[in-house]
Design a protein around this motif. Structure first.
Motif, PDB file in Angstrom:
ATOM      1  N   UNK A   8      90.018  42.395  33.734  1.00 53.06           N
ATOM      2  CA  UNK A   8      90.978  42.943  33.329  1.00 53.06           C
ATOM      3  C   UNK A   8      91.674  41.928  31.992  1.00 53.06           C
ATOM      4  N   UNK A   9      91.365  40.668  32.369  1.00 51.93           N
ATOM      5  CA  UNK A   9      92.447  39.595  31.355  1.00 51.93           C
ATOM      6  C   UNK A   9      91.842  40.467  30.291  1.00 51.93           C
ATOM      7  N   UNK A  10      90.332  40.107  29.927  1.00 51.52           N
ATOM      8  CA  UNK A  10      89.799  40.465  28.390  1.00 51.52           C
ATOM      9  C   UNK A  10      91.136  41.689  27.812  1.00 51.52           C
ATOM     10  N   UNK A  11      91.225  42.733  28.510  1.00 49.87           N
ATOM     11  CA  UNK A  11      91.617  43.822  27.778  1.00 49.87           C
ATOM     12  C   UNK A  11      92.716  43.976  27.678  1.00 49.87           C
ATOM     13  N   UNK A  23      81.481  44.388  18.492  1.00 49.26           N
ATOM     14  CA  UNK A  23      81.164  43.351  19.656  1.00 49.26           C
ATOM     15  C   UNK A  23      81.545  42.524  19.769  1.00 49.26           C
ATOM     16  N   UNK A  24      82.141  42.270  20.441  1.00 48.63           N
ATOM     17  CA  UNK A  24      81.610  40.571  21.677  1.00 48.63           C
ATOM     18  C   UNK A  24      80.925  40.610  22.712  1.00 48.63           C
ATOM     19  N   UNK A  25      80.382  39.529  23.286  1.00 48.21           N
ATOM     20  CA  UNK A  25      79.998  39.192  24.352  1.00 48.21           C
ATOM     21  C   UNK A  25      80.244  38.134  24.973  1.00 48.21           C
ATOM     22  N   UNK A  26      80.296  38.450  26.338  1.00 46.89           N
ATOM     23  CA  UNK A  26      80.747  36.609  26.759  1.00 46.89           C
ATOM     24  C   UNK A  26      80.786  36.970  28.373  1.00 46.89           C
ATOM     25  N   UNK A  27      81.328  35.594  28.975  1.00 44.95           N
ATOM     26  CA  UNK A  27      81.488  35.270  30.453  1.00 44.95           C
ATOM     27  C   UNK A  27      83.066  35.354  30.456  1.00 44.95           C
ATOM     28  N   UNK A  28      83.519  34.740  30.238  1.00 43.27           N
ATOM     29  CA  UNK A  28      85.401  34.967  30.183  1.00 43.27           C
ATOM     30  C   UNK A  28      85.496  34.177  31.178  1.00 43.27           C
ATOM     31  N   UNK A  29      85.009  33.676  31.614  1.00 45.86           N
ATOM     32  CA  UNK A  29      85.145  32.628  33.270  1.00 45.86           C
ATOM     33  C   UNK A  29      86.185  31.629  32.823  1.00 45.86           C
ATOM     34  N   UNK A  30      87.375  31.782  33.737  1.00 46.67           N
ATOM     35  CA  UNK A  30      88.639  30.709  33.667  1.00 46.67           C
ATOM     36  C   UNK A  30      89.042  31.048  31.704  1.00 46.67           C
ATOM     37  N   UNK A  31      90.265  31.423  30.707  1.00 51.05           N
ATOM     38  CA  UNK A  31      90.081  32.152  29.916  1.00 51.05           C
ATOM     39  C   UNK A  31      90.929  30.418  29.253  1.00 51.05           C
ATOM     40  N   UNK A  70      82.409  46.227  31.111  1.00 55.01           N
ATOM     41  CA  UNK A  70      81.330  45.190  31.885  1.00 55.01           C
ATOM     42  C   UNK A  70      80.408  45.903  31.785  1.00 55.01           C
ATOM     43  N   UNK A  71      78.852  44.545  31.102  1.00 53.56           N
ATOM     44  CA  UNK A  71      77.576  44.921  31.045  1.00 53.56           C
ATOM     45  C   UNK A  71      77.101  45.434  32.291  1.00 53.56           C
ATOM     46  N   UNK A  72      76.145  46.048  31.512  1.00 53.93           N
ATOM     47  CA  UNK A  72      75.136  46.015  32.503  1.00 53.93           C
ATOM     48  C   UNK A  72      74.332  45.166  32.878  1.00 53.93           C
ATOM     49  N   UNK A  73      73.505  45.536  34.199  1.00 57.55           N
ATOM     50  CA  UNK A  73      73.026  44.791  34.736  1.00 57.55           C
ATOM     51  C   UNK A  73      71.399  44.879  33.998  1.00 57.55           C
ATOM     52  N   UNK A  74      70.300  43.963  33.911  1.00 56.76           N
ATOM     53  CA  UNK A  74      69.768  43.992  34.018  1.00 56.76           C
ATOM     54  C   UNK A  74      69.090  43.945  32.463  1.00 56.76           C
ATOM     55  N   UNK A  75      69.255  44.993  31.446  1.00 56.84           N
ATOM     56  CA  UNK A  75      69.087  45.586  29.929  1.00 56.84           C
ATOM     57  C   UNK A  75      70.806  44.934  29.203  1.00 56.84           C
ATOM     58  N   UNK A  76      70.490  44.399  28.784  1.00 56.10           N
ATOM     59  CA  UNK A  76      71.978  43.873  27.685  1.00 56.10           C
ATOM     60  C   UNK A  76      71.611  44.719  26.451  1.00 56.10           C
TER      61      UNK A  76
END
Length: 146
Positions: A56-59, A1-9, A69-75
Protein backbone atom coordinates in the motif's frame (compact mmCIF):
# COMPACT_ATOMS: atom_id res chain seq x y z
CA UNK A 1 9.72 -2.89 -13.46
CA UNK A 2 11.44 -2.33 -10.15
CA UNK A 3 11.59 -4.79 -7.28
CA UNK A 4 12.50 -4.66 -3.63
CA UNK A 5 11.56 -5.15 -0.03
CA UNK A 6 10.68 -1.51 0.68
CA UNK A 7 10.62 -2.05 4.43
CA UNK A 8 10.59 1.28 6.32
CA UNK A 9 10.49 3.65 3.36
CA UNK A 10 13.22 6.26 3.09
CA UNK A 11 14.34 8.81 0.43
CA UNK A 12 16.64 6.26 -1.22
CA UNK A 13 13.60 4.17 -2.14
CA UNK A 14 11.96 7.20 -3.75
CA UNK A 15 15.13 8.01 -5.72
CA UNK A 16 15.42 4.41 -6.94
CA UNK A 17 11.81 4.38 -8.14
CA UNK A 18 12.16 7.76 -9.87
CA UNK A 19 15.32 6.61 -11.69
CA UNK A 20 13.73 3.26 -12.57
CA UNK A 21 10.79 5.03 -14.18
CA UNK A 22 13.14 7.34 -16.11
CA UNK A 23 14.76 4.30 -17.73
CA UNK A 24 11.54 3.71 -19.63
CA UNK A 25 11.34 7.18 -21.16
CA UNK A 26 8.69 9.89 -21.11
CA UNK A 27 5.61 7.66 -21.27
CA UNK A 28 6.92 4.84 -19.08
CA UNK A 29 4.65 2.88 -16.79
CA UNK A 30 6.45 1.77 -13.64
CA UNK A 31 5.36 -1.55 -12.14
CA UNK A 32 6.86 -2.31 -8.75
CA UNK A 33 7.06 -5.78 -7.25
CA UNK A 34 7.28 -6.01 -3.46
CA UNK A 35 8.98 -9.04 -1.95
CA UNK A 36 6.74 -11.23 0.16
CA UNK A 37 7.46 -11.52 3.88
CA UNK A 38 8.62 -15.13 3.42
CA UNK A 39 11.12 -14.06 0.75
CA UNK A 40 12.47 -11.23 2.89
CA UNK A 41 12.91 -13.61 5.84
CA UNK A 42 14.92 -16.03 3.66
CA UNK A 43 17.17 -13.38 2.11
CA UNK A 44 17.52 -10.57 4.68
CA UNK A 45 15.70 -10.61 8.01
CA UNK A 46 12.21 -10.58 9.43
CA UNK A 47 10.49 -7.57 7.86
CA UNK A 48 9.34 -4.78 10.17
CA UNK A 49 6.37 -3.79 8.02
CA UNK A 50 3.99 -6.54 6.78
CA UNK A 51 3.87 -7.15 3.03
CA UNK A 52 0.33 -5.77 2.58
CA UNK A 53 1.27 -2.49 4.25
CA UNK A 54 4.51 -2.23 2.21
CA UNK A 55 2.43 -2.78 -0.94
CA UNK A 56 0.00 0.00 0.00
CA UNK A 57 2.84 2.42 0.76
CA UNK A 58 4.51 1.74 -2.59
CA UNK A 59 1.20 2.20 -4.42
CA UNK A 60 0.95 5.69 -2.91
CA UNK A 61 4.28 6.93 -4.27
CA UNK A 62 4.26 9.36 -7.17
CA UNK A 63 6.47 7.46 -9.67
CA UNK A 64 4.58 4.17 -9.18
CA UNK A 65 1.83 3.28 -11.65
CA UNK A 66 1.23 -0.34 -10.60
CA UNK A 67 2.36 -2.43 -7.63
CA UNK A 68 2.20 -6.15 -6.94
CA UNK A 69 3.33 -8.69 -4.39
CA UNK A 70 5.89 -11.08 -5.82
CA UNK A 71 5.37 -14.83 -5.90
CA UNK A 72 6.92 -17.21 -3.44
CA UNK A 73 9.60 -19.46 -4.89
CA UNK A 74 9.83 -18.53 -8.58
CA UNK A 75 10.90 -14.88 -8.73
CA UNK A 76 10.47 -14.77 -12.51
CA UNK A 77 6.81 -15.82 -12.52
CA UNK A 78 5.66 -12.25 -11.83
CA UNK A 79 7.99 -11.00 -14.58
CA UNK A 80 6.34 -13.38 -17.04
CA UNK A 81 2.93 -12.04 -15.99
CA UNK A 82 3.78 -8.32 -16.17
CA UNK A 83 6.05 -8.55 -19.25
CA UNK A 84 8.19 -5.47 -18.59
CA UNK A 85 10.59 -4.06 -21.17
CA UNK A 86 13.13 -3.13 -18.47
CA UNK A 87 13.90 -4.49 -15.02
CA UNK A 88 15.65 -1.92 -12.85
CA UNK A 89 18.02 -3.20 -10.18
CA UNK A 90 18.96 -0.87 -7.33
CA UNK A 91 22.57 0.10 -6.75
CA UNK A 92 22.55 -1.67 -3.37
CA UNK A 93 20.66 -4.79 -4.49
CA UNK A 94 22.76 -7.95 -4.58
CA UNK A 95 21.43 -9.28 -7.90
CA UNK A 96 24.10 -10.05 -10.51
CA UNK A 97 22.79 -8.20 -13.57
CA UNK A 98 24.46 -10.52 -16.08
CA UNK A 99 23.22 -13.71 -14.38
CA UNK A 100 19.70 -12.30 -14.10
CA UNK A 101 19.78 -11.36 -17.80
CA UNK A 102 20.86 -14.93 -18.64
CA UNK A 103 17.96 -16.36 -16.59
CA UNK A 104 15.49 -14.11 -18.39
CA UNK A 105 16.91 -15.03 -21.80
CA UNK A 106 16.69 -18.77 -21.00
CA UNK A 107 13.01 -18.35 -20.08
CA UNK A 108 12.29 -16.36 -23.25
CA UNK A 109 11.56 -13.17 -21.28
CA UNK A 110 12.49 -10.19 -23.42
CA UNK A 111 13.23 -7.69 -20.63
CA UNK A 112 16.54 -5.87 -20.36
CA UNK A 113 18.13 -5.71 -16.90
CA UNK A 114 19.67 -2.34 -15.97
CA UNK A 115 21.29 -1.36 -12.68
CA UNK A 116 20.31 2.07 -11.37
CA UNK A 117 23.61 3.59 -10.26
CA UNK A 118 22.16 6.57 -8.38
CA UNK A 119 22.18 6.25 -4.60
CA UNK A 120 21.12 8.70 -1.92
CA UNK A 121 23.89 8.72 0.68
CA UNK A 122 23.06 9.90 4.17
CA UNK A 123 23.18 9.02 7.82
CA UNK A 124 20.00 6.94 7.53
CA UNK A 125 20.27 5.76 3.92
CA UNK A 126 19.11 2.19 4.50
CA UNK A 127 16.39 0.36 6.37
CA UNK A 128 19.02 -1.45 8.45
CA UNK A 129 20.52 1.85 9.61
CA UNK A 130 17.05 3.12 10.54
CA UNK A 131 16.34 -0.06 12.51
CA UNK A 132 19.66 0.27 14.37
CA UNK A 133 18.87 3.91 15.23
CA UNK A 134 15.44 2.92 16.56
CA UNK A 135 16.93 0.08 18.62
CA UNK A 136 19.34 2.49 20.31
CA UNK A 137 16.79 5.22 21.01
CA UNK A 138 14.98 5.53 24.33
CA UNK A 139 11.31 6.33 23.99
CA UNK A 140 9.44 7.85 26.90
CA UNK A 141 5.82 8.73 26.48
CA UNK A 142 3.94 11.05 28.84
CA UNK A 143 3.14 8.17 31.20
CA UNK A 144 6.83 7.47 31.76
CA UNK A 145 6.69 4.01 30.18
CA UNK A 146 9.34 2.79 27.78
Amino acid sequence: MATGTFDILHPGHALFLEKAKELGGKDAVLAVVIARDSTVEKRKRIPIIPQEQRLEMIKSLKPVDEAYLGHEGDMLKIVEEIKPDIIAIGSDQSHDVEKLQELLDKRGIKAKVIRVEDYMFGELDSTCKIIKRIKHTEFNDKTGEL
